[in-house]
Design an enzyme around this catalytic site. Sequence first.
Site, PDB file in Angstrom:
ATOM      1  N   LYS A 123       0.845  -1.196   0.000  1.00 46.13           N
ATOM      2  CA  LYS A 123       0.000   0.000   0.000  1.00 46.13           C
ATOM      3  C   LYS A 123       0.881   1.248   0.000  1.00 46.13           C
ATOM      4  O   LYS A 123       1.921   1.274   0.670  1.00 46.13           O
ATOM      5  CB  LYS A 123      -0.873  -0.055   1.264  1.00 46.13           C
ATOM      6  CG  LYS A 123      -1.943   0.993   1.418  1.00 46.13           C
ATOM      7  CD  LYS A 123      -2.756   0.654   2.667  1.00 46.13           C
ATOM      8  CE  LYS A 123      -3.880   1.627   2.918  1.00 46.13           C
ATOM      9  NZ  LYS A 123      -4.698   1.221   4.090  1.00 46.13           N
ATOM     10  N   SER A 163      -9.380   1.173   3.365  1.00 47.03           N
ATOM     11  CA  SER A 163      -8.685   2.065   2.470  1.00 47.03           C
ATOM     12  C   SER A 163      -7.662   1.338   1.610  1.00 47.03           C
ATOM     13  O   SER A 163      -7.074   1.911   0.701  1.00 47.03           O
ATOM     14  CB  SER A 163      -7.955   3.124   3.296  1.00 47.03           C
ATOM     15  OG  SER A 163      -6.954   2.516   4.118  1.00 47.03           O
ATOM     16  N   SER A 216      -9.771  -1.572   7.236  1.00 41.75           N
ATOM     17  CA  SER A 216      -9.226  -1.329   5.900  1.00 41.75           C
ATOM     18  C   SER A 216      -8.372  -2.442   5.320  1.00 41.75           C
ATOM     19  O   SER A 216      -7.944  -2.344   4.168  1.00 41.75           O
ATOM     20  CB  SER A 216      -8.430  -0.023   5.899  1.00 41.75           C
ATOM     21  OG  SER A 216      -9.277   1.059   6.185  1.00 41.75           O
TER      22      SER A 216
END
Length: 469
Positions: free
Chosen positions: A83, A156, A180
């Site tokens: 990420k 996310s 997330s």
Amino acid sequence: MSATAPLHHLSLIRLASEIRHGAVSPVDAVQAMLDRIARHDGRLHAYATVDAAGALARAEQARDEIARGLCRGPLHGVPVAVKDLFDTADMPTEFGSRVMRGRRPATDATVVARLRAAGAILLGKLTLTEGAYADHHPDVTPPVNPWGAAHWTGTSSSGSGVAVAAGLIWGALGTDTGGSIRLPSACCGITGIKPTWGRVSRAGALALAPSLDHVGPMARSVADAVAMLGVIAGPDPLDLTAARDTVPDYAAEIARPVRGLAIGIDWRLLRARADDAVLASIDHVVDVMTGLGARIVDVRLPEIDPVLEGWAVQCAVEAAIVHRDDWATRPDDFGPRLAALIDRGHRHTAFELAEAQDRRRIFAGAMEAVYDACDVLLVPGLPVAGPTLDHMAGLGEDPAAILAIGPFTAPFDVAGQPTVTVPCGISAAGIPIGCQFAGPRFAEALVARAGHAFQTATDWHTRRPAGFA
């Protein structure tokens, strides 16, 4: 592996074994992923950055090292992605934000450094919602769910979920503050582990709300995810909140049988919050697990609404602290959802924060006490099966949306307890449904064992979205 099976069909641990024994070249593995990214990511938007040249160079190095008998670790030669909030010395780390655009860290985050030390090849950085919060910055094209473009990818770690689901990487790292890792895992039909808070170092990971942020792996199966977790977990002098507890041999632990395992379910909570398709998927999990010898125990979880409301207060205040310098000088560069969160953080009172923290301590203690009656908990990943983008848009603004979408995820961030999310069904629209096994603090091996047992008896984790097989 058959002569015709494409490389991306291999599991992460199978690929690692094939590379280690010389059956697959790391260069071929990297090139296979680069080819798939070129073919599919123009419509999926999972990657924020792809380092093709760097990954190929590292793959050549890994190939030559393995040929000489040098093994750097369990992931030697395996391509992974992270990420885009983990610092990387060789790629920008931009946090999905205009504020961070062009940011070039000098060093790797601890988890990135550990992946590299284990031989993994970092292929690129994955798209995320701005600041790891609720929505993508208007400058960023959101990732698309490969199972259905009209459906939510989760937040996310959206790019991480999409990339793993579509076969654009074998394993990824995400973060989880209110769900997330688990929300994208459930929406995209993959496996995600949210470890105990402190099990994995956060050094070099840009924060949303530090006391709630968790770092963990996302992959196709529990076996693949624990292979990554075993590499990144453990104490770190650069993060003094990282636990000093010994990291178990997860790969060995998950192979143990689940006969006699007590699985707790709060049916009152589930029936009040989950839709019929989600409840049916939980019934399916119960049937599978009891067939493996586990037993189901009725439990009662502490009330979650007050702690969810407290989560919203703590997240806002901590985010305001994280971003205070840029907020003071560049407020217009923030997207609307993150800006609203930061603004709320500035407006909450000390009394509101203290009350939220007090509720959190009491809730965490009550959650640990639940395991007096069971070994693990079973809860859905989401209250809604395969939510659409329109459904998500209709939930209202924060914190109302958190209360609606996060009743089965955010409480475990508040309590700091580990969970594993696994696919366990499919919605009427053809979108995956996920469930979670949760456990007491530092029981990652136990919850992973439950998830792995479920995956040995089912094939949900092997299914792929049409068009990306």
